[in-house]
Design a protein around this motif. Structure first.
Motif, PDB file in Angstrom:
ATOM      1  N   LYS A 200       0.804  -1.225   0.000  1.00 59.08           N
ATOM      2  CA  LYS A 200       0.000   0.000   0.000  1.00 59.08           C
ATOM      3  C   LYS A 200       0.839   1.278   0.000  1.00 59.08           C
ATOM      4  O   LYS A 200       0.325   2.348  -0.305  1.00 59.08           O
ATOM      5  CB  LYS A 200      -0.924   0.010   1.228  1.00 59.08           C
ATOM      6  CG  LYS A 200      -1.835  -1.217   1.337  1.00 59.08           C
ATOM      7  CD  LYS A 200      -2.754  -1.339   0.136  1.00 59.08           C
ATOM      8  CE  LYS A 200      -3.682  -2.540   0.259  1.00 59.08           C
ATOM      9  NZ  LYS A 200      -4.525  -2.709  -0.943  1.00 59.08           N
ATOM     10  N   LYS A 202       2.692   4.344  -0.996  1.00 53.17           N
ATOM     11  CA  LYS A 202       2.639   5.065  -2.262  1.00 53.17           C
ATOM     12  C   LYS A 202       4.002   5.119  -2.936  1.00 53.17           C
ATOM     13  O   LYS A 202       4.122   4.980  -4.156  1.00 53.17           O
ATOM     14  CB  LYS A 202       2.108   6.471  -2.030  1.00 53.17           C
ATOM     15  CG  LYS A 202       1.856   7.244  -3.325  1.00 53.17           C
ATOM     16  CD  LYS A 202       1.219   8.597  -3.032  1.00 53.17           C
ATOM     17  CE  LYS A 202       0.960   9.350  -4.341  1.00 53.17           C
ATOM     18  NZ  LYS A 202       0.323  10.668  -4.091  1.00 53.17           N
ATOM     19  N   ARG A 205       4.496   1.854  -4.679  1.00 52.52           N
ATOM     20  CA  ARG A 205       3.576   1.646  -5.799  1.00 52.52           C
ATOM     21  C   ARG A 205       3.916   2.550  -6.983  1.00 52.52           C
ATOM     22  O   ARG A 205       3.588   2.218  -8.125  1.00 52.52           O
ATOM     23  CB  ARG A 205       2.136   1.910  -5.355  1.00 52.52           C
ATOM     24  CG  ARG A 205       1.609   0.962  -4.286  1.00 52.52           C
ATOM     25  CD  ARG A 205       1.546  -0.472  -4.790  1.00 52.52           C
ATOM     26  NE  ARG A 205       0.629  -0.608  -5.896  1.00 52.52           N
ATOM     27  CZ  ARG A 205      -0.669  -0.842  -5.739  1.00 52.52           C
ATOM     28  NH1 ARG A 205      -1.177  -0.985  -4.542  1.00 52.52           N
ATOM     29  NH2 ARG A 205      -1.448  -0.961  -6.801  1.00 52.52           N
TER      30      ARG A 205
END
Length: 736
Positions: A200, A202, A205
């Protein structure tokens, strides 16, 4: 993001308006494309630069003339099998000669594909049965996994066997004799690819998974000193390491440009390679471009014929310069959309960044372990042939699974052309067995009736994949109509591929503000609970194709007892629910367990409606028992539901709630709204009000000639079904 109706401009206007978004997205996509292009080329038996050549040409040149809006073009994992097959079959044991002959096959295949696009035969992509296409793609996935597994383990499969099954038989020995340090690189890479979507953070990702693989894999090259030939001992075994486990690029770009050799162009093996490359690249490109259109937030539609032609021309140019065939690739295209790409300039920038990597990134690229690239390709292959894919096809129907399996096994045992042909033939045989007339196998018998802005297309005999093109042509002939009805009253067979195609057309019509509906298919029984499963007019339960469970048997008995018909199917035909406010709770995905028939002269349809709540916080779809009452006469439009505390506050603020002084209990319990208060008061007779007072947990809504009743508690048990139909019966009596 812009609103869907504010479609981004194309050409130079699009560049001026969206260059920042497209450049950023192009850069992010190039990070994904770089390792994949290298890996696809190596797995195809050609130099790594061939993959980059294809993506650079596709981005810098073909992006300017393609028929799509947001796709990314370049080499695809699905073409590894046909390219490698061409190299091996044409080379006769000489990789360099096989490479040059394969380039010639790529040039010819690309030229043929370009001509087919110009002849507007892109629609032929709709001819192939869905199960056969998925079987072919799953087989490609299996072949990629098997071939790359040896690279990931640091071993090599022995040649001279009897095809892929012989190679599969060597896997246990490869596992026992794997090179531990090379295998560790592959396992670490695969672990990163598997966990990246679930992280999760950021900052994690933001960087694509393939780049994280390189971030971790390149240090392994230094740790294990793959730059020099050496060996090491482990548990009594000696293992070799060296540059052969790394990517290699030519010292100069000009050295990587290899021209094709057409010396075998008059041989059968050459034309088998041409047809294989042309077939797979055409199918994959058409499927990918169509799939990307569904993801486009601006709902733009690709010109598939033009896209097919441009990708063919791009493949021919790529092959002439030593590159791989190209397609509109779905994974990189999806990433482009996810990263905010707006126009085909994102594809252009993606090609530009790859060219920069090739010009200036050679020192870093040559530190990439082949095992890391193999892990990426195994990951791609697994997606094509995952257990979920097998489960999905099984849920559609046993006949679909049979076609899927036969296609898959035949491709593995022979080649792609024989495999897809066998899948098509199997599907046709199944259709003939279940009643498809030979006379209408490739063209449906169509009748058309017109009434102003509306039209009705009446089909006969069978509606199957092989005659879908004739139906699609008829539909396109009446594209100017505001409303089009497809009537299946005289159809005895509807297959999955046909239903899938017309459902896509229905969605396109709806998005353009028009309506396409399907009627009179109630006499057909679905072979499974899948909403787009094949449907037959025979008693499939007696044939053992469909078996009712205990709940369905009890529902059937209840429907018989009240003189109504029961259809235990999932249906994608949900137009009858458009316009009702309950639809605002979510998108109607499909309906199931339909009971229909006449009650006191009024047609009633009971359904369990499944709403898509993926945009809400609910983890599961919402299932709502509903009943539609077709009164046959016009009634006032209104909505009635249980009045909550918030509704009472709204009423004090002047909210339009129609109350009845003589029925304070009704007025206190229910919120009744509508535009024509006078006609609503006339409709709600005393006996109807008294009835509704006993059913406080139901929503009742009229849009004129149809009344919808559904429960608030969202229970779908048998008792709830009986209670709702009992309410419907009493409701009709009180309205009469």
């Amino acid at each position: 993001m812009e609103k869907e109706n504010n479609i981004p401009a194309s050409g130079l206007a699009g560049l001026r308006a969206h260059w920042k978004d497209d450049m950023l997205s192009g850069f992010m996509v190039s990070l994904i494309a770089l390792p994949l292009c290298l890996g696809i080329a190596i797995a195809s038996g050609v130099p790594p630069m061939a993959g980059l050549t294809s993506a650079i040409i596709g981005g810098l040149f073909m992006s300017r003339i393609t028929g799509s809006h947001i796709t990314i073009s370049g080499p695809a994992a699905g073409l590894i099998v046909v390219t490698l097959g061409a190299v091996e079959s044409l080379g006769g044991g000489d990789p360099l000669a096989g490479y040059k002959y394969a380039l010639a096959a790529i040039v010819v295949a690309g030229a043929i594909q370009a001509i087919l696009g110009l002849l507007k035969v892109g629609k032929l992509g709709d001819f192939f049965p869905s199960a056969a296409v998925h079987g072919m793609l799953a087989a490609i996935g299996v072949i990629i996994i098997v071939k790359q597994l040896f690279v990931a383990l640091g071993t090599k499969a022995e040649s001279g066997g009897h095809g892929l099954f012989d190679v599969m038989a060597q896997i246990p020995d490869a596992v026992l004799n794997m090179n531990p340090e090379i295998a560790l690189i592959a396992m670490t890479s695969f672990f990163i690819l598997a966990v990246h979507p679930h992280i999760k953070l950021k900052i994690i990702r933001m960087i694509p998974a393939p780049m994280w693989v390189l971030v971790f894999a390149i240090p392994f090259s230094h740790l294990f000193d793959l730059f020099h030939e050496h060996s090491y001992n482990l548990v009594g075994h000696t293992y070799e390491l060296g540059p052969k486990y790394l990517v290699h690029l030519p010292d100069k770009i000009s050295e990587g440009i290899v021209f094709p050799d057409f010396g075998l162009s008059m041989t059968g093996a050459f034309w088998i390679a041409v047809i294989s490359i042309c077939l797979v690249s055409s199918i994959e490109s058409l499927l990918s471009a169509a799939a990307v259109d569904t993801l486009d937030p601006y709902k733009r539609k690709s010109n598939l014929d033009r896209d097919m032609s441009v990708m063919g021309g791009g493949s021919a140019l790529s092959g002439f310069l030593g590159g791989l065939p190209m397609i509109s690739e779905i994974v990189r295209s999806s990433a482009n959309i996810g990263n905010g790409g707006k126009t085909q300039w994102a594809n252009f920038f993606h090609g530009g960044f790859l060219l920069l990597f090739l010009l200036f990134g050679k020192p870093i690229i040559e530190q990439i372990p082949l095992a890391a690239l193999a892990a990426m390709l195994i990951h791609v292959g697994f997606r094509l042939a995952s257990p979920a894919e097998f489960k999905h096809v099984w849920e559609i129907g046993k006949s679909q699974f049979l076609v899927f399996t036969i296609t898959l096994v035949t491709v593995l045992a022979t080649d792609l052309i024989i495999g897809i042909a066998t899948g098509i033939l199997t599907q046709l045989v199944i259709h003939v067995i279940y009643g498809a007339p030979l006379k209408y196998l490739f063209r449906n018998k169509i009748n058309y009736d017109e009434n102003g802005d509306s039209g009705v297309i009446k089909l006969e005999a069978s509606a199957i994949f092989s005659n879908y093109l004739s139906v699609k042509t008829e539909i396109e002939r009446h594209a100017d109509k505001q409303k089009l009805v497809i009537d299946f009253d005289k159809v005895n067979l509807l297959d999955h591929s046909f239903r899938e195609h017309v459902h896509e057309l229905q969605t396109e019509w709806s998005e353009s503000g028009k309506e396409m509906s399907f009627v009179n298919d109630e006499h057909l029984v679905s072979v499974s609970n899948h909403p787009l499963a094949a449907k037959f007019s025979v008693n499939l339960e007696h044939l053992g194709i469909v078996k009712f469970n205990e709940k369905q048997n009890r529902i059937q008995e209840y429907a018989d007892s009240i003189g109504m018909d029961y259809y235990p199917i999932k249906s994608m035909s949900t137009n009858q629910y458009q316009g009702f406010s309950f639809n605002l709770k979510g998108k109607v995905k499909y309906t199931e367990n339909m009971i229909s028939g006449s009650i006191d002269g009024h047609w009633v349809v009971y359904n369990e409606v499944i709403l898509d709540t993926s945009l809400e916080t609910k983890s599961n779809d919402l299932k709502i028992p509903t009943a539609l009452i077709y009164l046959g006469v016009e009634s006032p439009k209104f909505t009635l539901e249980k009045e909550g505390f918030i509704d009472k506050l709204k009423a004090y603020a002047g909210y339009d709630d129609i109350d009845f002084e003589d029925y304070p209990n009704f007025s206190d319990k229910f919120l009744l709204m509508g535009e024509n208060e006078e006609s609503i008061r006339k409709f709600f007779k005393p006996e109807l009000i008294e009835l509704i007072e006993n059913y406080p947990y139901y929503h009742i809504e009229s849009k004129g000639n149809v009344i919808l009743i559904h429960s608030f508690n969202n229970k779908t048990g048998e008792q709830e079904m009986k209670n709702l139909l009992e309410l419907v019966k009493n409701f009709i009596e009180k309205c009469s």
